[in-house]
Write a protein that holds these residues in place. Sequence first.
Motif, short mmCIF file in Angstrom:
data_model
loop_
_atom_site.label_atom_id
_atom_site.label_comp_id
_atom_site.label_asym_id
_atom_site.label_seq_id
_atom_site.Cartn_x
_atom_site.Cartn_y
_atom_site.Cartn_z
N ALA A 61 0.83 -1.21 0.00
CA ALA A 61 0.00 0.00 0.00
C ALA A 61 0.86 1.26 0.00
CB ALA A 61 -0.94 -0.01 1.20
N VAL A 62 1.96 1.23 0.76
CA VAL A 62 2.89 2.36 0.77
C VAL A 62 3.42 2.63 -0.64
CG1 VAL A 62 5.13 3.19 1.58
CG2 VAL A 62 3.59 2.07 3.18
N GLU A 63 3.83 1.57 -1.32
CA GLU A 63 4.38 1.74 -2.67
C GLU A 63 3.33 2.27 -3.64
OE1 GLU A 63 8.05 0.92 -3.53
OE2 GLU A 63 7.54 1.70 -1.55
N VAL A 64 2.09 1.81 -3.51
CA VAL A 64 1.02 2.32 -4.37
C VAL A 64 0.84 3.82 -4.17
CG1 VAL A 64 -1.46 2.26 -4.82
CG2 VAL A 64 -0.22 0.12 -4.49
N ILE A 65 0.79 4.25 -2.92
CA ILE A 65 0.60 5.67 -2.63
C ILE A 65 1.77 6.50 -3.15
CG2 ILE A 65 0.45 7.36 -0.74
CD1 ILE A 65 -1.23 5.23 0.78
N LYS A 66 2.99 5.99 -2.98
CA LYS A 66 4.17 6.70 -3.51
C LYS A 66 4.09 6.83 -5.03
CE LYS A 66 8.07 5.04 -1.95
NZ LYS A 66 8.98 3.96 -1.47
N ILE A 67 3.64 5.79 -5.70
CA ILE A 67 3.52 5.84 -7.15
C ILE A 67 2.49 6.89 -7.57
CG2 ILE A 67 2.73 4.57 -9.19
CD1 ILE A 67 3.96 2.04 -7.82
N ILE A 68 1.34 6.88 -6.93
CA ILE A 68 0.28 7.84 -7.26
C ILE A 68 0.74 9.27 -7.04
CG2 ILE A 68 -2.01 8.67 -6.58
CD1 ILE A 68 -2.70 5.71 -5.94
N LEU A 69 1.45 9.50 -5.93
CA LEU A 69 1.87 10.85 -5.56
C LEU A 69 3.21 11.25 -6.15
CD1 LEU A 69 0.83 10.94 -1.79
CD2 LEU A 69 -0.44 11.77 -3.77
N GLY A 70 3.94 10.29 -6.72
CA GLY A 70 5.26 10.60 -7.25
C GLY A 70 6.26 10.93 -6.16
N LEU A 71 6.17 10.21 -5.04
CA LEU A 71 7.03 10.48 -3.89
C LEU A 71 8.11 9.42 -3.73
CD1 LEU A 71 4.48 11.44 -1.07
CD2 LEU A 71 5.97 12.98 -2.36
N GLY A 72 9.28 9.82 -3.28
CA GLY A 72 10.31 8.89 -2.85
C GLY A 72 10.81 7.97 -3.95
N ASP A 73 11.50 6.92 -3.51
CA ASP A 73 12.03 5.91 -4.42
C ASP A 73 11.22 4.63 -4.27
OD1 ASP A 73 14.16 7.58 -5.26
OD2 ASP A 73 15.29 7.06 -3.45
N VAL A 74 10.60 4.20 -5.34
CA VAL A 74 9.84 2.95 -5.27
C VAL A 74 10.78 1.77 -5.49
CG1 VAL A 74 7.71 4.05 -6.00
CG2 VAL A 74 9.19 3.00 -7.71
N LEU A 75 10.32 0.59 -5.11
CA LEU A 75 11.13 -0.62 -5.17
C LEU A 75 11.12 -1.25 -6.57
CD1 LEU A 75 9.94 -2.19 -1.79
CD2 LEU A 75 12.27 -1.40 -2.27
N ASN A 76 11.44 -0.44 -7.58
CA ASN A 76 11.34 -0.98 -8.94
C ASN A 76 12.66 -1.55 -9.46
OD1 ASN A 76 12.72 1.39 -9.37
ND2 ASN A 76 11.17 2.31 -10.71
N ASP A 77 13.70 -1.54 -8.64
CA ASP A 77 14.93 -2.24 -9.03
C ASP A 77 15.51 -3.02 -7.85
OD1 ASP A 77 15.76 -0.14 -7.46
OD2 ASP A 77 17.31 0.57 -8.84
N ARG A 78 14.68 -3.17 -6.82
CA ARG A 78 15.11 -3.88 -5.61
C ARG A 78 13.97 -4.75 -5.11
NH1 ARG A 78 15.58 1.39 -2.69
NH2 ARG A 78 14.17 1.83 -4.41
N LEU A 79 14.32 -5.92 -4.63
CA LEU A 79 13.38 -6.83 -4.01
C LEU A 79 13.55 -6.70 -2.50
CD1 LEU A 79 11.33 -9.24 -4.37
CD2 LEU A 79 13.33 -10.74 -4.23
N LEU A 80 12.48 -6.32 -1.80
CA LEU A 80 12.52 -6.20 -0.35
C LEU A 80 12.08 -7.51 0.26
CD1 LEU A 80 12.91 -4.32 2.13
CD2 LEU A 80 10.47 -3.80 1.97
N ILE A 81 12.93 -8.09 1.10
CA ILE A 81 12.66 -9.39 1.72
C ILE A 81 12.55 -9.19 3.23
CG2 ILE A 81 13.49 -11.74 2.07
CD1 ILE A 81 15.11 -11.39 -0.54
N TYR A 82 11.48 -9.70 3.81
CA TYR A 82 11.23 -9.57 5.24
C TYR A 82 11.19 -10.94 5.89
CZ TYR A 82 8.53 -8.86 9.56
OH TYR A 82 8.10 -8.86 10.85
N ASP A 83 11.95 -11.11 6.97
CA ASP A 83 11.95 -12.34 7.75
C ASP A 83 11.36 -12.02 9.12
OD1 ASP A 83 12.61 -14.48 9.49
OD2 ASP A 83 14.29 -15.06 8.22
N ALA A 84 10.17 -12.55 9.39
CA ALA A 84 9.49 -12.22 10.64
C ALA A 84 10.19 -12.82 11.85
CB ALA A 84 8.04 -12.70 10.57
N LEU A 85 10.81 -14.00 11.70
CA LEU A 85 11.43 -14.65 12.85
C LEU A 85 12.66 -13.89 13.33
CD1 LEU A 85 11.13 -18.45 11.96
CD2 LEU A 85 9.68 -17.06 13.47
#
Length: 267
Positions: free
Chosen positions: A206-230
């Motif tokens: 949702a954050v990335e969608v809002i950034k795209i709509i508003l043209g804000l910040g750097d979107v993750l279009n050349d990076r894969l964000l990986i999250y490990d909950a443990l």
Amino acid sequence: MEFREDQIERYSRHIILKEVGGSGQKKLLQSKVLIIGAGGLGSPVALYLAAAGVGTLALADMDNVDLSNLQRQILHSTKTVGKPKVLSAHETLTDMNPDVRVVPIQERLTAENVTSLFQDYDVIVDGSDNFGTRYVVNDAAFFLKKPLVSGSILRFEGQVVVLEGYRSTPCYRCLYPEAPPPGLVPSCSEAGVLGVLGGTIGTLQAVEVIKIILGLGDVLNDRLLIYDALSMSFRKVRVPKDPNCPLCGKNPSIRTVSGSTDWACSI
């Protein structure tokens, strides 16, 4: 457009952000987003985009709410078990924010209908759970030049990436040139998934969608964000565009959307 008094109050925390302001909030209210899957990822994406005032939210899902969904699919409730997910979502989202036009799409996504479904939307969000659907969604978004915000979760790990293969950044086929053999990668129903993981990854989408709509910040279009909950860790892996990609490479062999989807469930 002019804000009503209730809208000024509802969106006041956005409007006072200088990076958003009244003009940014108007962009959100005029935007259109299509979410594939009203499940574990689609739920938090839809809830936060509706809260943010995204003007039109479409949700595509052909499943009904099942009791086993409620551990993670927070759009739904015990009273909507057995009801089509898109209608359950419509009820929840319109109750949350009547400014939002919710479009329920209760049909199977196919190579034949995906282009017509996508063409009216500014951003596509993928919350599906299988490779067939992801390739079809990726290819349609590529040909229509629509930014695609992709998320996935399994067990205790999740991933987020923005796919804009029509630019100088990768598409989904650059990350995964071929689907793994059937049975190699288990589904959530086979391997399990930590329920709150969908909230973490879906919120990041949702954050990335809002950034795209508003043209804000750097979107993750050349990076894969990986999250490990443990381990409670995030890491970014840079993903280059594949010059030999059959879709977005220098000599593409894929010229149209094709292939089949296997809508087992939204995550």
